[in-house]
Scaffold this motif. Structure first.
Motif, PDB file in Angstrom:
ATOM      1  N   ASP A   1       0.828  -1.207   0.000  1.00 21.83           N
ATOM      2  CA  ASP A   1       0.000   0.000   0.000  1.00 21.83           C
ATOM      3  C   ASP A   1       0.864   1.259   0.000  1.00 21.83           C
ATOM      4  OD1 ASP A   1      -2.376  -1.344  -0.031  1.00 21.83           O
ATOM      5  OD2 ASP A   1      -2.812  -1.098   2.105  1.00 21.83           O
ATOM      6  N   ARG A   2       0.290   2.322  -0.553  1.00 25.15           N
ATOM      7  CA  ARG A   2       0.952   3.629  -0.601  1.00 25.15           C
ATOM      8  C   ARG A   2       0.121   4.645   0.154  1.00 25.15           C
ATOM      9  NH1 ARG A   2       0.923   7.306  -6.085  1.00 25.15           N
ATOM     10  NH2 ARG A   2       1.103   9.336  -5.040  1.00 25.15           N
ATOM     11  N   LEU A   3       0.813   5.467   0.943  1.00 24.11           N
ATOM     12  CA  LEU A   3       0.200   6.611   1.607  1.00 24.11           C
ATOM     13  C   LEU A   3       0.909   7.871   1.166  1.00 24.11           C
ATOM     14  CD1 LEU A   3      -0.016   5.218   5.265  1.00 24.11           C
ATOM     15  CD2 LEU A   3      -1.886   5.350   3.606  1.00 24.11           C
ATOM     16  N   ASP A   4       0.146   8.911   0.877  1.00 16.22           N
ATOM     17  CA  ASP A   4       0.718  10.235   0.625  1.00 16.22           C
ATOM     18  C   ASP A   4       0.686  11.011   1.932  1.00 16.22           C
ATOM     19  OD1 ASP A   4       1.160   9.660  -2.016  1.00 16.22           O
ATOM     20  OD2 ASP A   4      -0.622  10.700  -2.759  1.00 16.22           O
ATOM     21  N   VAL A   5       1.803  11.610   2.284  1.00 16.00           N
ATOM     22  CA  VAL A   5       1.902  12.283   3.572  1.00 16.00           C
ATOM     23  C   VAL A   5       0.990  13.502   3.642  1.00 16.00           C
ATOM     24  CG1 VAL A   5       3.512  13.531   5.085  1.00 16.00           C
ATOM     25  CG2 VAL A   5       4.221  11.404   3.995  1.00 16.00           C
ATOM     26  N   SER A   6       0.673  14.085   2.510  1.00 13.99           N
ATOM     27  CA  SER A   6      -0.085  15.330   2.499  1.00 13.99           C
ATOM     28  C   SER A   6      -1.586  15.150   2.677  1.00 13.99           C
ATOM     29  CB  SER A   6       0.171  16.086   1.193  1.00 13.99           C
ATOM     30  OG  SER A   6      -0.243  15.303   0.079  1.00 13.99           O
ATOM     31  N   GLU A   7      -2.121  13.924   2.500  1.00 13.18           N
ATOM     32  CA  GLU A   7      -3.560  13.746   2.630  1.00 13.18           C
ATOM     33  C   GLU A   7      -3.888  12.304   2.988  1.00 13.18           C
ATOM     34  OE1 GLU A   7      -5.766  14.261  -1.017  1.00 13.18           O
ATOM     35  OE2 GLU A   7      -3.929  14.056  -2.176  1.00 13.18           O
ATOM     36  N   PRO A   8      -4.996  12.093   3.725  1.00 18.30           N
ATOM     37  CA  PRO A   8      -5.353  10.748   4.173  1.00 18.30           C
ATOM     38  C   PRO A   8      -5.770   9.843   3.023  1.00 18.30           C
ATOM     39  CG  PRO A   8      -6.460  12.444   5.486  1.00 18.30           C
ATOM     40  CD  PRO A   8      -5.876  13.124   4.294  1.00 18.30           C
ATOM     41  N   GLY A   9      -5.745   8.546   3.306  1.00 22.33           N
ATOM     42  CA  GLY A   9      -6.251   7.558   2.359  1.00 22.33           C
ATOM     43  C   GLY A   9      -5.164   6.742   1.697  1.00 22.33           C
ATOM     44  N   VAL A  10      -5.449   5.448   1.476  1.00 21.17           N
ATOM     45  CA  VAL A  10      -4.540   4.586   0.732  1.00 21.17           C
ATOM     46  C   VAL A  10      -4.700   4.873  -0.750  1.00 21.17           C
ATOM     47  CG1 VAL A  10      -3.985   2.194   0.166  1.00 21.17           C
ATOM     48  CG2 VAL A  10      -4.624   2.802   2.509  1.00 21.17           C
ATOM     49  N   VAL A  11      -3.583   5.116  -1.424  1.00 22.88           N
ATOM     50  CA  VAL A  11      -3.595   5.423  -2.858  1.00 22.88           C
ATOM     51  C   VAL A  11      -3.570   4.121  -3.643  1.00 22.88           C
ATOM     52  CG1 VAL A  11      -2.411   6.633  -4.723  1.00 22.88           C
ATOM     53  CG2 VAL A  11      -2.358   7.573  -2.400  1.00 22.88           C
ATOM     54  N   GLN A  12      -4.472   3.988  -4.595  1.00 20.22           N
ATOM     55  CA  GLN A  12      -4.546   2.774  -5.392  1.00 20.22           C
ATOM     56  C   GLN A  12      -3.283   2.575  -6.222  1.00 20.22           C
ATOM     57  OE1 GLN A  12      -6.819   0.363  -5.497  1.00 20.22           O
ATOM     58  NE2 GLN A  12      -8.075   1.323  -3.903  1.00 20.22           N
ATOM     59  N   LEU A  13      -3.019   1.314  -6.577  1.00 18.26           N
ATOM     60  CA  LEU A  13      -1.888   1.003  -7.432  1.00 18.26           C
ATOM     61  C   LEU A  13      -1.967   1.780  -8.738  1.00 18.26           C
ATOM     62  CD1 LEU A  13      -1.797  -2.866  -6.942  1.00 18.26           C
ATOM     63  CD2 LEU A  13      -0.180  -1.206  -5.996  1.00 18.26           C
ATOM     64  N   ARG A  14      -0.812   2.078  -9.299  1.00 19.21           N
ATOM     65  CA  ARG A  14      -0.727   2.923 -10.486  1.00 19.21           C
ATOM     66  C   ARG A  14      -1.560   2.378 -11.639  1.00 19.21           C
ATOM     67  NH1 ARG A  14       2.877   3.147 -14.855  1.00 19.21           N
ATOM     68  NH2 ARG A  14       3.252   5.247 -15.670  1.00 19.21           N
ATOM     69  N   ASP A  15      -1.497   1.068 -11.894  1.00 18.86           N
ATOM     70  CA  ASP A  15      -2.258   0.495 -13.016  1.00 18.86           C
ATOM     71  C   ASP A  15      -3.745   0.637 -12.799  1.00 18.86           C
ATOM     72  OD1 ASP A  15      -0.066  -0.145 -14.478  1.00 18.86           O
ATOM     73  OD2 ASP A  15      -0.056  -2.285 -14.000  1.00 18.86           O
ATOM     74  N   VAL A  16      -4.198   0.544 -11.541  1.00 21.16           N
ATOM     75  CA  VAL A  16      -5.619   0.726 -11.254  1.00 21.16           C
ATOM     76  C   VAL A  16      -6.016   2.173 -11.451  1.00 21.16           C
ATOM     77  CG1 VAL A  16      -7.385   0.565  -9.453  1.00 21.16           C
ATOM     78  CG2 VAL A  16      -5.632  -1.219  -9.656  1.00 21.16           C
ATOM     79  N   ARG A  17      -5.169   3.105 -10.990  1.00 19.07           N
ATOM     80  CA  ARG A  17      -5.478   4.529 -11.115  1.00 19.07           C
ATOM     81  C   ARG A  17      -5.573   4.967 -12.565  1.00 19.07           C
ATOM     82  NH1 ARG A  17      -1.130   4.931  -7.575  1.00 19.07           N
ATOM     83  NH2 ARG A  17       0.077   6.172  -9.072  1.00 19.07           N
ATOM     84  N   ASN A  18      -4.781   4.356 -13.411  1.00 21.00           N
ATOM     85  CA  ASN A  18      -4.664   4.822 -14.792  1.00 21.00           C
ATOM     86  C   ASN A  18      -5.651   4.138 -15.745  1.00 21.00           C
ATOM     87  OD1 ASN A  18      -2.628   6.496 -13.979  1.00 21.00           O
ATOM     88  ND2 ASN A  18      -0.966   5.181 -14.714  1.00 21.00           N
ATOM     89  N   HIS A  19      -6.542   3.299 -15.214  1.00 21.07           N
ATOM     90  CA  HIS A  19      -7.509   2.605 -16.080  1.00 21.07           C
ATOM     91  C   HIS A  19      -8.925   2.828 -15.574  1.00 21.07           C
ATOM     92  CE1 HIS A  19      -3.786   0.448 -17.179  1.00 21.07           C
ATOM     93  NE2 HIS A  19      -4.375   0.283 -18.348  1.00 21.07           N
TER      94      HIS A  19
END
Length: 288
Positions: free
Chosen positions: A270-288
């Motif tokens: 899993d990926r977290l961005d420090v600037s905002e809450p929430g788990v960020v989806q995998l890149r391939d999922v985000r881009n489709h």
């Protein structure tokens, strides 16, 4: 040798192919992370070993073969235990001139027999109070309270987009209140687990005994409030057979506390961005 369960897709097509807008943190399972900005990549306590059965039995996949990684500006280590400083895991990341920063005991008394695989001129010793830059990240070394380690440290990682805190395997610590006074911590990770029966093969290979390595829920709540964490991600609960725990239970332990404001359950990859809450989806999922 390290054998990635996931092949090379995770490091090549997810971590290194992503262009973060700020500081992003990928959870490697156990207590390891990849910290990335658009300019900088740092590995913190990477461990891609399989444990040492029957003492420690790894329960999760190995997400990366470090020989597949092409981006690494520094490796940070919190203490000398093998699942935090493991030469087969960090060796390929540092053998081409990348810096490794660790307490002196991690070099002098590592929980590992063999070559440290860290070039002398890139081997830096850290202690609480130190500060240094890696690319566009400012790394602050602070104290920790791990009764099983010789001289553990914690890390505060500052970026323009926010501040990340890694405690290693620390329990609540007096140093944490000082850290809260000094920094506004956006996201922090704390080790969470249960007491389990572990065969300590170095002492007696025939008998298991109750072992407490990590925080329980109440200790996590205490540490999170000492640190005044905005967001908390419990970690290490996923790694070893017999000392696991349910990270969703942390919400009950902190329900009446001022901190943290958000508890985020993360699983390996899993990926977290420090600037905002929430788990960020995998890149391939985000881009489709």
């Amino acid at each position: 040798m390290v054998h990635s369960t996931w092949g090379d897709w995770f490091v090549r097509d997810e971590i290194e192919a992503t262009e973060p807008n700020g500081l992003s943190v990928w959870y490697l399972g156990c207590n390891g992370y990849v910290l990335r900005t658009a300019e900088t990549t740092v590995y913190l306590d990477p461990y891609f070993g399989d444990g040492s059965p029957p003492r420690t039995i790894r329960m999760i996949p190995i997400p990366i073969d470090p020989t597949d990684a092409t981006l690494c500006d520094a490796v940070l280590v919190t203490h000398e235990h093998i699942d935090h400083i493991h030469p087969p895991s960090y060796g390929p990341l540092v053998e081409n001139g990348t810096e490794i920063h660790a307490p002196s005991a991690s070099y002098e008394s590592p929980d590992y027999d063999g070559d440290l695989r860290a070039p002398d001129d890139k081997r830096y010793t850290v202690e609480p109070g130190d500060e240094f830059a890696v690319g566009d990240l400012t790394i602050h070394v602070r104290g920790a309270n791990d009764p099983d380690a010789i001289e553990p440290v914690s890390y505060v990682v500052e970026h323009d987009s926010g501040t990340f805190f890694a405690a290693g395997d620390s329990r609540p610590a007096d140093a944490f209140t000082d850290i809260a006074d000094e920094f506004d911590l956006d996201l922090g990770v704390l080790a969470f687990g249960s007491v389990g029966n572990i065969v300590h093969t170095e002492d007696d290979p025939t008998e298991a005994r109750p072992t407490e390595w990590y925080n329980d829920g109440d200790q996590v709540a205490t540490a999170a409030n000492q640190l005044e964490l905005d967001r908390l991600a419990p970690v290490h609960w996923d790694m070893w057979h017999g000392v696991g725990a349910d990270p969703d239970a942390i919400a009950d332990h902190v329900a009446s506390s001022r901190y943290p404001n958000v508890v985020e359950t993360v699983r390996i990859g899993d990926r977290l961005d420090v600037s905002e809450p929430g788990v960020v989806q995998l890149r391939d999922v985000r881009n489709h």
